[in-house]
Design an enzyme around this catalytic site. Structure first.
Site, PDB file in Angstrom:
ATOM      1  CB  SER A 217      -6.249   2.018   5.806  1.00 53.02           C
ATOM      2  OG  SER A 217      -4.972   2.312   5.239  1.00 53.02           O
TER       3      SER A 217
ATOM      4  CG  ASN B 276      -7.557   1.165   1.601  1.00 54.74           C
ATOM      5  OD1 ASN B 276      -7.067   0.879   2.511  1.00 54.74           O
ATOM      6  ND2 ASN B 276      -7.441   1.747  -0.027  1.00 54.74           N
TER       7      ASN B 276
ATOM      8  CG  ASP C  50      -2.135   1.483   1.583  1.00 56.65           C
ATOM      9  OD1 ASP C  50      -1.943   2.010   0.942  1.00 56.65           O
ATOM     10  OD2 ASP C  50      -0.996   1.937   2.901  1.00 56.65           O
ATOM     11  CG  LEU C  51       1.168   3.924  -3.332  1.00 60.85           C
ATOM     12  CD1 LEU C  51       1.165   5.100  -3.974  1.00 60.85           C
ATOM     13  CD2 LEU C  51       2.945   4.045  -2.479  1.00 60.85           C
ATOM     14  CG  ASP C  52      -1.719   7.573   0.499  1.00 65.25           C
ATOM     15  OD1 ASP C  52      -0.536   8.957   0.597  1.00 65.25           O
ATOM     16  OD2 ASP C  52      -1.710   7.260  -0.374  1.00 65.25           O
TER      17      ASP C  52
ATOM     18  CE  LYS D 247      -5.838  -0.478  -1.394  1.00 68.13           C
ATOM     19  NZ  LYS D 247      -4.342  -0.249  -0.286  1.00 68.13           N
TER      20      LYS D 247
ATOM     21  CB  THR E 238      -2.057   2.909  -3.676  1.00 68.85           C
ATOM     22  OG1 THR E 238      -2.893   4.587  -3.860  1.00 68.85           O
ATOM     23  CG2 THR E 238      -2.549   2.844  -5.725  1.00 68.85           C
ATOM     24  N   GLY E 239      -5.327   3.367  -3.730  1.00 70.82           N
ATOM     25  CA  GLY E 239      -6.675   3.724  -3.823  1.00 70.82           C
ATOM     26  C   GLY E 239      -6.702   4.793  -4.700  1.00 70.82           C
TER      27      GLY E 239
HETATM   28 CA    CA Z   1      -3.348   3.274   3.618  1.00 66.45          CA
END
Ligand code: CA
Length: 291
Positions: free
Chosen positions: A237, A239, A8-10, A213, A42-43
């Site tokens: 998170s 997601n 994931d990124l953030d 994902k 990622t979202g």
């Molecule tokens: Ca995240």
């Protein structure tokens, strides 16, 4: 056996300033040099991810828009599952009527209404006058993070998106108003044709029910001939839960939400402590590539 590592990124690969640390870049490169496949999951939109990586010298597969698109390391679209267009229009009409800030991820742009940022500014002011002790900096940071994405295109209303050639991969609604956020989640949470996830405190996101994902990771693993038992997913998170549950090894960040830590096999360091690099180093050690 070859591994596939989904990141994931953030809140995961990116630190609190939305940067990728040198430690994390080196760890990804080492993993790739040892034959491991890396995919960013990622979202965010795929073109935003490319922008984030452009000076790193790293190329990876990219699962974007919470699993609605998969792009290969050269940037070519490998798979996509957009929302049914009539359904997307219906959702956008509702969000607009209810006065939400929203973003639409499409092929080459993130569409958002011209007045969207005013909506958030008004919500912030209202919240501030109702709670004078409120930490406004946190709210500002959340808004700035939204605005910091790459590829915005401003529209006058959702009606600018009616053209059937414009796919809708992801709809993100954002609000500082708790009640408003709850109302939106309630409205869409039981819809069988949609996936509803949340990647941060003030948002909820909608995609096609076949987009997540976890499902995207499965699809990519199949394409690459890697069994799910050899997949690793790292996230922080809600997601990320679908891929952390689907992966052979699910790793939660030290800063992850409790729900995420609960379903993960392991917990690594936080995003500000290069938790991804730490997790990758352990995988390399297990593979005998590092001492
Ligand atoms: Ca995240």
């Amino acid at each position: 056996m070859k591994k596939l590592i989904a990141l994931d990124l953030d809140g995961t690969l990116l630190n609190r300033n939305s940067e990728i640390s040198g430690e994390n870049i080196r760890a990804i490169r080492d993993a790739q040099n040892h034959g491991m496949e890396v995919v960013i999951a990622t979202g965010r939109a795929h073109f935003d991810v490319r922008e984030i990586f452009k000076d790193t010298g790293i190329r990876t597969w990219v699962i974007a828009a919470n699993g609605a698109t998969i792009h290969d390391p050269e940037g070519k679209l490998f798979f996509s599952v957009p929302l049914d267009k009539d359904r997307a229009v219906e959702i956008l009409a509702w969000l607009e009527r209810e006065g939400y800030y929203y973003e639409v991820i499409s092929d080459a742009a993130i569409f958002t209404p011209q007045n969207a940022r005013e909506i958030l500014a008004v919500e912030m002011d209202r919240l501030k006058s109702a709670n004078p002790e409120l930490d406004v900096e946190e709210l500002k940071e959340s808004a700035e993070k939204q605005y910091g994405q790459f590829g915005f295109s401003f529209i006058s209303s959702y009606q600018d998106l009616l053209d059937p050639s414009i796919p809708v991969y992801n709809i993100l609604a954002f609000s500082f108003d708790e009640e408003k956020l709850k109302k939106g989640k309630e409205k869409f949470k039981d819809c069988r044709d949609l996936t509803l996830v949340s990647s941060a405190k003030y948002n909820f996101e909608l995609e096609h029910v076949e987009a997540s994902k976890g499902k995207a990771l499965h699809r990519l693993a199949t394409e690459l001939g890697i069994p799910m038992s050899e997949t690793v997913a790292v996230g922080d998170s809600l997601n990320d839960c679908s891929m952390i549950a689907a992966a052979g090894t699910g790793i939660a960040m030290g800063n992850a939400a409790e729900e995420v830590k609960k379903i993960a096999d392991e917990v690594t360091l936080t995003n500000d402590e290069h938790g991804v690099a730490h997790a990758i180093r352990r995988l390399l050690q297990e593979a005998g590539a590092e001492k």
